[in-house]
Design an enzyme around this catalytic site. Structure first.
Site, PDB file in Angstrom:
ATOM      1  N   SER A  12       0.881  -1.175   0.000  1.00 52.14           N
ATOM      2  CA  SER A  12       0.000   0.000   0.000  1.00 52.14           C
ATOM      3  C   SER A  12       0.917   1.223   0.000  1.00 52.14           C
ATOM      4  O   SER A  12       1.821   1.301   0.835  1.00 52.14           O
ATOM      5  CB  SER A  12      -0.860   0.017   1.268  1.00 52.14           C
ATOM      6  OG  SER A  12      -1.585  -1.180   1.354  1.00 52.14           O
ATOM      7  N   SER A 242       5.808  -0.476  11.657  1.00 55.69           N
ATOM      8  CA  SER A 242       4.879  -0.124  10.582  1.00 55.69           C
ATOM      9  C   SER A 242       4.982   1.367  10.292  1.00 55.69           C
ATOM     10  O   SER A 242       5.493   2.140  11.099  1.00 55.69           O
ATOM     11  CB  SER A 242       3.449  -0.474  10.973  1.00 55.69           C
ATOM     12  OG  SER A 242       2.963   0.477  11.888  1.00 55.69           O
ATOM     13  N   LYS A 243       4.458   1.730   9.116  1.00 53.09           N
ATOM     14  CA  LYS A 243       4.483   3.140   8.746  1.00 53.09           C
ATOM     15  C   LYS A 243       3.681   3.954   9.749  1.00 53.09           C
ATOM     16  O   LYS A 243       4.020   5.068  10.079  1.00 53.09           O
ATOM     17  CB  LYS A 243       3.894   3.309   7.344  1.00 53.09           C
ATOM     18  CG  LYS A 243       4.768   2.722   6.255  1.00 53.09           C
ATOM     19  CD  LYS A 243       4.037   2.654   4.930  1.00 53.09           C
ATOM     20  CE  LYS A 243       4.403   1.398   4.180  1.00 53.09           C
ATOM     21  NZ  LYS A 243       3.578   1.167   3.002  1.00 53.09           N
ATOM     22  N   GLN A 244       2.585   3.331  10.240  1.00 61.58           N
ATOM     23  CA  GLN A 244       1.714   4.035  11.187  1.00 61.58           C
ATOM     24  C   GLN A 244       2.467   4.366  12.479  1.00 61.58           C
ATOM     25  O   GLN A 244       2.213   5.377  13.107  1.00 61.58           O
ATOM     26  CB  GLN A 244       0.478   3.190  11.536  1.00 61.58           C
ATOM     27  CG  GLN A 244      -0.581   3.141  10.437  1.00 61.58           C
ATOM     28  CD  GLN A 244      -0.148   2.308   9.226  1.00 61.58           C
ATOM     29  OE1 GLN A 244       0.614   1.361   9.363  1.00 61.58           O
ATOM     30  NE2 GLN A 244      -0.591   2.698   8.048  1.00 61.58           N
ATOM     31  N   GLY A 246       5.540   5.020  12.632  1.00 63.94           N
ATOM     32  CA  GLY A 246       6.685   5.866  12.314  1.00 63.94           C
ATOM     33  C   GLY A 246       7.961   5.123  11.951  1.00 63.94           C
ATOM     34  O   GLY A 246       9.061   5.619  12.193  1.00 63.94           O
TER      35      GLY A 246
END
Ligand code: GLU
Length: 300
Positions: A12, A242-244, A246
Site C-alpha cells: 500500500s 509499521s508506517k503508522q 513511524g
C-alpha cells in the site's frame, strides 16, 4: 517443483518501504524464484485517503535498488474499479452481499442494546441490522454475509494449520465503504485471482485476513492460493514495525545491507550468503530459501 507459480508483492503506498515491508517483498520474490515462477508487484492504492502521493514510485525505486524486479509492469488498484464493481454485483446477485445503511453510531447503539459486546482489535462485530433489508433510507456501505458460514480452515506454509470462525469473530465485513472506497478484502481477492496468483507470501500481520479472503474466494467461485506469512520486524519497544508507528524509510543506497537484514529476519543462514554483490547474494538467497522452505513444508 511446480512451474505454474505466480507470486506477488502488494504494497500500500502509504509511505516508502521500511525494514519490515522489505522482508515480505524479499520473501515473496525468493519464493517465486525458488519455484521458477513469476513475480508481480501490485500497488494497493485502493484506500485513497491513506495513500501518499509519490510513495508508489519511491517503493518501485526501492525494490529496483534491491534487485527485486517484477516480471510484468506493476498494476495499480485505483485503475481496476470495474473489476471490483463486477465482483460486488455478482456477490449481491448471489445473496453473498447486502447494502447497509448503518453509521458507526447506529452500530454502537445496536450492540449496546443487544448487550453482546465483542470487541475485536478495537472493532466490534457488526450486529446484522441490515442483513434482512436496509434499516435506514440509503445504502452507505456494502457488506459480505459471513453469518451462516462454517469455520474456515487453511494451512499456512509457515504457521501450520489455522482456523477462524469469521461469522463469530469478525462478522459481516465491509466490501465497499461509506466513502465509496473498495475495501482491501474485496480488491485483494479479485486481483489475486485476476492475475493468476497461486502463492501469497506476506507479513504475518495480515494472516488474520486470510479466512475472510477465503470466504470471498469461495463465494466468487475463485481458487484459493497457498499462503505463507513471514515473521514481522519488531521495533525496539516490541511493537510491530509499521508506517503508522513511524518506521523509518528504508535507505536503499546500501541495498546489500538492507537485504542482509531482511534475510536475517527470514532465518536465512548468513554462512551461506557470502556474496558481496547484489545478483550473487540474491542467487545464494534463492538457494538458501529453497532449502529452508522444503524443510518447513507441512507434512514434508
Ligand atoms: N496492501 C497490503 C499492505 O501493504 C498487503 C496486502 C497483501 O499482501 O495481501 O499491508
Amino acid at each position: 517443483m511446480t512451474t505454474a507459480y505466480t507470486g506477488r508483492f502488494a504494497p500500500s503506498p502509504t509511505g516508502p518501504l521500511h525494514a519490515g515491508s522489505l522482508v515480505a517483498a524479499l520473501a515473496s520474490w525468493l519464493d517465486a524464484r525458488a519455484h521458477g515462477g513469476r513475480w508481480l508487484v501490485r500497488i494497493e492504492d485502493v484506500d485513497g485517503p491513506r495513500c501518499v502521493p509519490g510513495a508508489d514510485q519511491i517503493i518501485l525505486g526501492q525494490l529496483s535498488d534491491c534487485g527485486l524486479l517484477p516480471d510484468e509492469p506493476p498494476q495499480w488498484q485505483s485503475r481496476r474499479d470495474a473489476l471490483y464493481q463486477s465482483a460486488q454485483d455478482r456477490l449481491l446477485a448471489s445473496g453473498h452481499a447486502y447494502p447497509c445503511s448503518c453509521s458507526r453510531k447506529d452500530i454502537e447503539q445496536a450492540i449496546t442494546a443487544s448487550g453482546a459486546e465483542r470487541p475485536r482489535h478495537g472493532e466490534r462485530v457488526y450486529p446484522g441490522t441490515c442483513r434482512n433489508g436496509l434499516a435506514g433510507s440509503t445504502a452507505r456501505a456494502w457488506r459480505f454475509l459471513a453469518e451462516g458460514s462454517n469455520t474456515v480452515h487453511w494451512v499456512d506454509r509457515r504457521l501450520g494449520p489455522q482456523q477462524q470462525d469469521v461469522a463469530r469473530e469478525v462478522g459481516d465485513f465491509v466490501l465497499r465503504r461509506a466513502d465509496a472506497q473498495w475495501a482491501y478484502q474485496l480488491a485483494v481477492v479479485v486481483d489475486d485471482a485476476d492475475q493468476g496468483v497461486t502463492d501469497i507470501v506476506r507479513g504475518e500481520d495480515l494472516a488474520d485476513n486470510t479466512a475472510r479472503q477465503i470466504l470471498l474466494q469461495r463465494a466468487l467461485g475463485l481458487p484459493t492460493p497457498r499462503y505463507l506469512h513471514t515473521p514481522l520486524v519488531l521495533a525496539e519497544d516490541g511493537q510491530k514495525l509499521s508506517k503508522q508507528t513511524g518506521a523509518q524509510a528504508l535507505n536503499t543506497r546500501h541495498p546489500l545491507a538492507c537485504l542482509q537484514a531482511a534475510g536475517q529476519v527470514l532465518g536465512l543462514p548468513a554462512g551461506q550468503l557470502t556474496a558481496q554483490d547484489l545478483p550473487g547474494w540474491l542467487s545464494q538467497a534463492v538457494e538458501a530459501w529453497r532449502g529452508q522452505t522444503q524443510a518447513m513444508r507441512p507434512g514434508a
